[in-house]
Each structure stands twice: as structure tokens, then as C-alpha cells.
Design an enzyme around this catalytic site. Sequence first.
Site, PDB file in Angstrom:
ATOM      1  N   ALA A 191      46.620  43.987  46.304  1.00 23.09           N
ATOM      2  CA  ALA A 191      47.201  43.032  45.352  1.00 23.09           C
ATOM      3  C   ALA A 191      46.115  42.634  44.354  1.00 23.09           C
ATOM      4  CB  ALA A 191      47.684  41.808  46.115  1.00 23.09           C
ATOM      5  N   GLY A 236      47.125  45.466  50.009  1.00 18.11           N
ATOM      6  CA  GLY A 236      48.416  45.899  49.473  1.00 18.11           C
ATOM      7  C   GLY A 236      48.446  47.397  49.202  1.00 18.11           C
ATOM      8  N   GLU A 293      49.351  48.850  52.390  1.00 21.42           N
ATOM      9  CA  GLU A 293      50.748  48.472  52.663  1.00 21.42           C
ATOM     10  C   GLU A 293      51.705  49.334  51.841  1.00 21.42           C
ATOM     11  OE1 GLU A 293      49.757  44.291  51.874  1.00 21.42           O
ATOM     12  OE2 GLU A 293      50.779  43.815  53.748  1.00 21.42           O
ATOM     13  N   GLU A 333      42.659  41.566  54.069  1.00 22.87           N
ATOM     14  CA  GLU A 333      43.156  40.278  53.583  1.00 22.87           C
ATOM     15  C   GLU A 333      42.504  39.087  54.275  1.00 22.87           C
ATOM     16  OE1 GLU A 333      44.960  42.947  54.096  1.00 22.87           O
ATOM     17  OE2 GLU A 333      46.562  43.119  52.620  1.00 22.87           O
TER      18      GLU A 333
HETATM   19  C1  LIG Z   1      54.207  28.278  48.075  1.00 18.99           C
HETATM   20  C2  LIG Z   1      53.382  29.494  47.952  1.00 18.99           C
HETATM   21  C3  LIG Z   1      54.031  30.653  48.593  1.00 18.99           C
HETATM   22  C4  LIG Z   1      53.061  31.715  48.578  1.00 18.99           C
HETATM   23  C5  LIG Z   1      53.609  32.995  48.977  1.00 18.99           C
HETATM   24  C6  LIG Z   1      52.645  34.004  48.533  1.00 18.99           C
HETATM   25  C7  LIG Z   1      53.267  35.297  48.352  1.00 18.99           C
HETATM   26  C8  LIG Z   1      52.256  36.220  47.738  1.00 18.99           C
HETATM   27  C9  LIG Z   1      52.562  37.574  48.182  1.00 18.99           C
HETATM   28  C10 LIG Z   1      51.380  38.414  47.979  1.00 18.99           C
HETATM   29  C11 LIG Z   1      51.421  39.530  48.924  1.00 18.99           C
HETATM   30  C12 LIG Z   1      50.116  40.203  48.864  1.00 18.99           C
HETATM   31  C13 LIG Z   1      49.914  40.931  50.072  1.00 18.99           C
HETATM   32  C14 LIG Z   1      48.625  41.732  50.163  1.00 18.99           C
HETATM   33  O1  LIG Z   1      48.561  42.029  51.517  1.00 18.99           O
HETATM   34  C15 LIG Z   1      47.411  40.950  49.691  1.00 18.99           C
HETATM   35  C16 LIG Z   1      46.281  41.794  49.207  1.00 18.99           C
HETATM   36  O2  LIG Z   1      46.369  42.959  49.002  1.00 18.99           O
HETATM   37  S1  LIG Z   1      44.845  40.956  48.921  1.00 18.99           S
HETATM   38  C17 LIG Z   1      43.752  42.208  48.328  1.00 18.99           C
HETATM   39  C18 LIG Z   1      43.237  43.087  49.401  1.00 18.99           C
HETATM   40  N1  LIG Z   1      42.215  43.956  48.886  1.00 18.99           N
HETATM   41  C19 LIG Z   1      40.931  43.720  49.037  1.00 18.99           C
HETATM   42  O3  LIG Z   1      40.523  42.797  49.675  1.00 18.99           O
HETATM   43  C20 LIG Z   1      39.989  44.663  48.361  1.00 18.99           C
HETATM   44  C21 LIG Z   1      38.962  43.898  47.590  1.00 18.99           C
HETATM   45  N2  LIG Z   1      38.040  44.780  46.881  1.00 18.99           N
HETATM   46  C22 LIG Z   1      37.007  45.370  47.496  1.00 18.99           C
HETATM   47  O4  LIG Z   1      36.776  45.271  48.672  1.00 18.99           O
HETATM   48  C23 LIG Z   1      36.103  46.169  46.615  1.00 18.99           C
HETATM   49  O5  LIG Z   1      36.205  45.682  45.316  1.00 18.99           O
HETATM   50  C24 LIG Z   1      36.425  47.681  46.620  1.00 18.99           C
HETATM   51  C25 LIG Z   1      37.876  47.923  46.314  1.00 18.99           C
HETATM   52  C26 LIG Z   1      36.057  48.276  47.985  1.00 18.99           C
HETATM   53  C27 LIG Z   1      35.576  48.371  45.539  1.00 18.99           C
HETATM   54  O6  LIG Z   1      34.203  48.075  45.751  1.00 18.99           O
HETATM   55  P1  LIG Z   1      33.103  48.450  44.652  1.00 18.99           P
HETATM   56  O7  LIG Z   1      33.291  49.830  44.220  1.00 18.99           O
HETATM   57  O8  LIG Z   1      31.797  48.052  45.231  1.00 18.99           O
HETATM   58  O9  LIG Z   1      33.435  47.552  43.385  1.00 18.99           O
HETATM   59  P2  LIG Z   1      33.465  45.991  43.243  1.00 18.99           P
HETATM   60  O10 LIG Z   1      33.692  45.332  44.535  1.00 18.99           O
HETATM   61  O11 LIG Z   1      32.295  45.563  42.462  1.00 18.99           O
HETATM   62  O12 LIG Z   1      34.789  45.772  42.394  1.00 18.99           O
HETATM   63  C28 LIG Z   1      34.880  46.240  41.054  1.00 18.99           C
HETATM   64  C29 LIG Z   1      35.668  45.229  40.273  1.00 18.99           C
HETATM   65  O13 LIG Z   1      37.005  45.220  40.740  1.00 18.99           O
HETATM   66  C30 LIG Z   1      37.406  43.920  41.063  1.00 18.99           C
HETATM   67  N3  LIG Z   1      38.381  43.989  42.154  1.00 18.99           N
HETATM   68  C31 LIG Z   1      38.243  44.633  43.304  1.00 18.99           C
HETATM   69  N4  LIG Z   1      39.346  44.515  44.049  1.00 18.99           N
HETATM   70  C32 LIG Z   1      40.209  43.767  43.346  1.00 18.99           C
HETATM   71  C33 LIG Z   1      41.535  43.296  43.586  1.00 18.99           C
HETATM   72  N5  LIG Z   1      42.201  43.597  44.698  1.00 18.99           N
HETATM   73  N6  LIG Z   1      42.111  42.552  42.631  1.00 18.99           N
HETATM   74  C34 LIG Z   1      41.452  42.247  41.492  1.00 18.99           C
HETATM   75  N7  LIG Z   1      40.194  42.677  41.196  1.00 18.99           N
HETATM   76  C35 LIG Z   1      39.592  43.420  42.121  1.00 18.99           C
HETATM   77  C36 LIG Z   1      36.118  43.233  41.450  1.00 18.99           C
HETATM   78  O14 LIG Z   1      36.243  41.845  41.344  1.00 18.99           O
HETATM   79  C37 LIG Z   1      35.140  43.819  40.459  1.00 18.99           C
HETATM   80  O15 LIG Z   1      35.277  43.166  39.236  1.00 18.99           O
HETATM   81  P3  LIG Z   1      34.248  42.039  38.773  1.00 18.99           P
HETATM   82  O16 LIG Z   1      34.455  40.869  39.692  1.00 18.99           O
HETATM   83  O17 LIG Z   1      32.887  42.606  38.931  1.00 18.99           O
HETATM   84  O18 LIG Z   1      34.653  41.719  37.393  1.00 18.99           O
END
Ligand SMILES: CCCCCCCCCCCCC[C@H](O)CC(=O)SCCNC(=O)CCNC(=O)[C@H](O)C(C)(C)COP(=O)(O)OP(=O)(O)OC[C@H]1O[C@@H](n2cnc3c(N)ncnc32)[C@H](O)[C@@H]1OP(=O)(O)O
Length: 715
Positions: free
Chosen positions: A61, A100, A103, A123
Site C-alpha cells: 500500500a 499489499g 496480498e 505491516e
Molecule cells: C476509521 C479508520 C478506518 C481505517 C481502516 C483502514 C483501511 C485501510 C486499508 C489499507 C489496507 C492496506 C493493507 C496493506 O496490508 C498495508 C500495506 O501494504 S503497508 C505497506 C507494506 N509495505 C512495506 O512495509 C514496505 C516498505 N518499504 C520497504 O521496506 C523498502 O522501501 C523496500 C520496498 C524494501 C525498498 O527498499 P530500498 O530499495 O532500500 O528503498 P527505500 O527503502 O529507500 O525506499 C525508496 C523510496 O520508496 C519509498 N517507499 C517504499 N515503500 C513505500 C510504500 N509502501 N509506500 C510509499 N513509499 C514507499 C521510501 O519512502 C523511499 O522514498 P523516500 O522516503 O526516500 O522519499
Amino acid sequence: MAQYTRISGSVGLITLKNPPVNALSAVVRQGIVDSVERALGEPEVKCLVICGQSGKFCGGADIREFGKKMTGPPLIPVFHAIEAAAKPVVAAIEGIALGGGLELALGCHYRIAHSKAKLGLPEVTLGLLPAAAGSQRLPRLIGVPAALDLITTGRHVTAAEALQLGIVDQVTDHNTVDAAVKFALSVAGQSLDARRISTFPCPRLSNLDAVFEAAMQKVRQAARGAIAPIACVQAVRAAATLPYAQGLEREKELMATLFTSGQARALQYSFFAQRAVGRWSMPSGARWDTSKPKPIRKAAVIGLGTMGRGITVGLAQAGLSVVAVETQEKQLMEAKQAVSGMLERGAKKRGVSPPLGNISYSSNIKTVGDVDLVIEAVFEDMALKKEVFQQLSAVCRPGTFLCTNTSGLDIDDLASQTPNPELVVGMHFFAPAHVMKLLEVVYGPRSSPQAVATAMQLGKVIGKVSVAVGNCQGFVGNRMLSPYLSQANFLLEEGATPEFVDQVLEEFGFAMGAFRMSDLSGLDVGWRVRKAAGLVVPGQPARMRQGCRYSPLGDLLCEQGRFGQKTGSGWYQYDKPGSRVAKPDPWLHSFLEEYRTRHGLVARRIDHQEVLERCLYSLINEGFRILEEGIAAGPEDIDVIYVLGYSWPRHRGGPMFYADMVGLTRVLERLEFYHQAHPDVPSLQPCNLLRKLVASGSPPIHRWREVIKKVHSQL
Ligand SMILES: CCCCCCCCCCCCC[C@H](O)CC(=O)SCCNC(=O)CCNC(=O)[C@H](O)C(C)(C)COP(=O)(O)OP(=O)(O)OC[C@H]1O[C@@H](n2cnc3c(N)ncnc32)[C@H](O)[C@@H]1OP(=O)(O)O
């Protein structure tokens, strides 16, 4: 966006395009819906493949959308539409399938992964759970124990492990999209009844209650107050005990609680902060994007004590050539054995061969003549370090960067021992140096931007999160720790016990309270620093130094040879020297009573709130001073240092984020209150920047830099 193309005549290819990680933004989600609909409507299309642009399937996500108004189609119906499709849908997983992203792949009928891909549901590390049906589909696919492990730890698995667990159907070393297309064509027309994971029964467990009880106990112990791991266990339990639709309802309910919790906000802040610190700047205006690092191929480490050994391991594991120098032959042999052992154990864990050949050992400092960079890691003694720097200046080739691993000595003073002070920077590693993620890169007033850029880059190469900070006593981390530890000592003088102070701090989420931590690192470390600072000199008033309150308790324990764990006693007692089990010490309690009587102090009842506020707010106040002085460029730098180096609970974001959560007005009021009660403790006097922020209406943390800039421009 998601781009739809037709390949090989009958395959619909959906490519996720949202750099850098193809996160599932509103536009991407809409793109998937439109593309699937189109592919299902085209009679020539027999099967679909979903892939990600630039060798990355999907990073999950879009975290940047969290907390904003939700637009675009929600993920769950998008994935249900894929799963319900009458044509086979194959996920072509290259690079990453996380959160996501995985997923999405679990919503597909088949999954083909490249051998180098990493998959996972991380997550929990963002204070959430896999709420796009991941908590319900994964246990149905791989069973409860394996799903619990992946979902509660958030760990990434390799494609090989994913295959073994049954998450993916095939692993390829070749072009993944080609393999997925071929595979999709091979299964086109076959029944999909047995491929829709949401329809699978969750594999039965005869000891279900015991499994969940054990999982809950494990996460509660490790969580230190974090709520997401607990919700993850509850969600998987729903998968194991409820029909799919009801399990989904439970997943949604649990996610709603997490999503709106401060913990998720803190963890997501921390995620971005750890990336933001790479975009460093110095008060001179030098910045990460205008300062070019020099490539480092060969490095030297001088001094092979605990820190030097860890640093050598870190460099060798990253593929660098290392000259490891220890002048004492016996120590050198011991170090060689220890380093080799560490490398062998590390390599075994990673399933690679140990890079023993990357290191050459020497007892002669002259052997470092051809290296690009030296990390001096001798004993924390200024005179000794100066001597080493003078020798290095004589033997290193021109342009060699000279770094010192110190936890607080003056970088500029050391730099003055060399003809090229611009090549000198501090690299403050944290023990064990090959394990801990944090590196404080300390620039002195004469360090060149290139030296800083090179040290920051080297940190990245060896897998550290590096934070650039200015030169001052204790740098950022230890400087802030000093008022925290002082308050803990003052609380003992006023009536608390080490056990009580530690219990409060550990309930807050620290892995160890102030006293258990001091016992672990050694009370003699601080004693040496205080002696060097001229604080431990006979003939001074016992509890005052330079007009300020001082607690000599730590010095008195050291005088008795109580250095902590290593001597078998400190603030606690231990069964034997080196033992880790801290027990309350009746001797210490009587010692405190006698001390209070001797100094006319009357013990009073101290509550949890006072312990927390005095220890944490004095530390936070020092953080504001550091920002005011420009030693750290922003609150994120401080928070990353504290979370990664000082066991500040992750789900509380870091001290500056915590101050923002508590409310700056409240922090200011409480500091004023305590300073009034203790006017001889300057660290309780609210600093100018905190006052300015409150006067500016307490802006949220991401806007503090604007106020800091104004304060700096007025100086
Ligand atoms: C009343 C309220 C009710 C609320 C109900 C809510 C309903 C909402 C429903 C939502 C359902 C969502 C369900 C889902 O399960 C949730 C998710 O998916 S959460 C996200 C899970 N993913 C992660 O945790 C991955 C995170 N990223 C990483 O671990 C790493 O970035 C990577 C992918 C392994 C890559 O690593 P690297 O190559 O080292 O690069 P960087 O880490 O430096 O990242 C580069 C750049 O990308 C940005 N970034 C990475 N991942 C994301 C992302 N998922 N979204 C946005 N941006 C992302 C990262 O920040 C870097 O950018 P910078 O910060 O440097 O500008």
C-alpha cells in the site's frame, strides 16, 4: 498507474507503474480494476499476468496515502475481483512483493517468483496488520504456524523459502515475466476452483489454543507495549477459527484500531525518518545532493578491541578489503580468531562463504599506507588517539580519510593533529558494531563535505542507517543521555530505588531502564568521562559542581569497584561477574539510605509520572538545544539515533516525536514546574527553541524546521 498490454496474442499483461516501489496508490488500484475488467472482456485473452515496472513487483500500500482522505477503490474488492476472475491470473514477482504487494499476489491464482525476489508482510513494523486479506489468505495457504511467524515478525523471505513454504508455485532465474506468461498459457482453460485461496479451509491444528497462547506470549514479551503484533496474532486466530468472510470482518475491525492509533503514526514516521536522514545537510550549507563521496575499496581499522573487531567484520562482510591493525601481537592473534569466528557464524546464517580473505592482519601501522580510509578504534583516550592520528598522518597516502570511532571525544581536537583536518570525521559505531544499525557520522568545523559524504556512503555500504551530526560533547545520542541519567540518579537521592526507576522506564518501552543499562555498559565508562571532565576531583562539595547539582552516586559505586555486570555488582547484584540476571541489592539499598542521611536528604514517595517526566523531558529538552545549536539538522535525525541506538521504543517514534505527541505546551509546563523545584539543575530549564515552538502555536513535527531556521537566522 497500471498499464495494460496484450502479449503473445492471448495474454493480458498488467504492469504496475508507480516508482520507486510500485506502491498501490489510488491511481494504481484504479488501473488494476480497469485492466482486469478489460482483459476479462476481451475474448482473445485467455490468461493474465501482473508484474511491476523496473524489476519490482510491488512494495505494498502507498504509505504516504495513510492519514489522508481515502480515494480510489479499496484493496480488498480489487483483490477479490482478481481472485474471482474466470481466466487464470499469474503474479510475476521480481524484486519485492511486500505487504499489499504480497496480498495482491495472494489474490492471484498462481505466483512465479524470481530467485532474487523478497516476499513478506511487514505491516507489523508500520504498526499495522496485513489488512487487505493477507491475514486471512496466508494462513489458509501455508498454515497457521508459518503465517504467524511471517505476520508477527514482518520478516522478508527469499524466493527459495517462499517456494518451500508454498507461497509461490515456481522460482525462476530467468526473465520472470516471460516465465509467468509461459506458465499462464500452460494453465489457461484449466479449472480455477482449487486456486482461490479465500475458499481454502485453514489447515487444522490439533493444539490450536496452545499455538495461539504461545504466539501471544512471545509477541507480548517482545512487543514492549506495541499493539500491532498482538492484533496480528488475533487476526490470524480469526483466520483459523472463523469462516473467511467473518475473518475479514475481524481483520477490518483490528486494522481500524491500529490505523487510528498513535503507534502506527509513530512507526510510519520512523520509517520515513530513517530514509530522510540520508538527505543530510550541514550548517555550512553542504548537502547530500551536492557533495560527492569518494569510492572506498580498501579500508583500515586500527585497534582490534570489541569495537574494532565488529567494524572489521562489517567492512569485510560488505566486500571491502580491510587491513586490520593491532600493535600487541597477542591481542592481534586473539582478534584474528574472534573476527574469523564472527565472519563464519554470519556466513553460515546467510548461507554464503565467509569473506576471510578480505582481511589482512598486521601489528604494524605502516601497512595502512595504501588504503582509502582509516577507522581508528583504539581505547577511548584522547592522548592515545592523538598519538595514533599523528602516526597515521605520517604513513597514509595523501587524501586518505581519517575517521575516529569515538562516543564523544572532540573531533576537531583530533583533526588538529593532522595536516589535513578536512579529511577527518567521527564515525560513532554502536556495540556490537557489526550488528547495530546506527552510525553517527560526526563532522567537525573543518571536516569537508566530501569527507562527510564518504563516511555517510560507507555507512550505507556496510548496511548502517547513518546520521550526520555536528561535533559537541557526547554528540547527539550520549549528550541527550547525560541529563536522563542525571535525573535517574537524582531520583535515587530523593527516595527512589534503581528497580522502581527501571520498572517505569521499561514499562514505557525501553529494553532496559537507566540503571540496568548502566550496569550492562559498565559504570566505569561514565566515571572515566566525568574524571576527564574534571568532575571527580577531591575537595569539591559532594553534591555540587560549578554551581549546579551533581550526584556522586555513580562515582561512589565505582570507588568500591562496582562497575556493573562485568564485576558482578553495580546498581544491582549479579550471581557472578559477567552474569546478566540483575537482582535487587540490599547492600545498595542500605548504601542509599546512609547516603541520604549523610547529606540530610529525606526520602519521599516518587510516582511513575515524575520518573517519566523528569528522565524523558530533560532528555527531550537537550534534544531541543541540539536542534537550536544546529548539531542535528532536524528532529528526525535525533529520533533515528534514539530508536536505532538507544532502544527508544519504536512505537513511540523517538524522543522528539514523543514530545510532539505529548504536546509541546505540556512538555514546557512540566519542565518549568520541575525547574522551579530544582533551580540548580540547568537541564530542566526549558530551552529557547522549545519556548519559540510553543509561542509559534506548537506546529506539528514536520514543520519544526521552519521555526528552527528562523531561530538560526536570528542568531
Ligand atoms: C476509521 C479508520 C478506518 C481505517 C481502516 C483502514 C483501511 C485501510 C486499508 C489499507 C489496507 C492496506 C493493507 C496493506 O496490508 C498495508 C500495506 O501494504 S503497508 C505497506 C507494506 N509495505 C512495506 O512495509 C514496505 C516498505 N518499504 C520497504 O521496506 C523498502 O522501501 C523496500 C520496498 C524494501 C525498498 O527498499 P530500498 O530499495 O532500500 O528503498 P527505500 O527503502 O529507500 O525506499 C525508496 C523510496 O520508496 C519509498 N517507499 C517504499 N515503500 C513505500 C510504500 N509502501 N509506500 C510509499 N513509499 C514507499 C521510501 O519512502 C523511499 O522514498 P523516500 O522516503 O526516500 O522519499
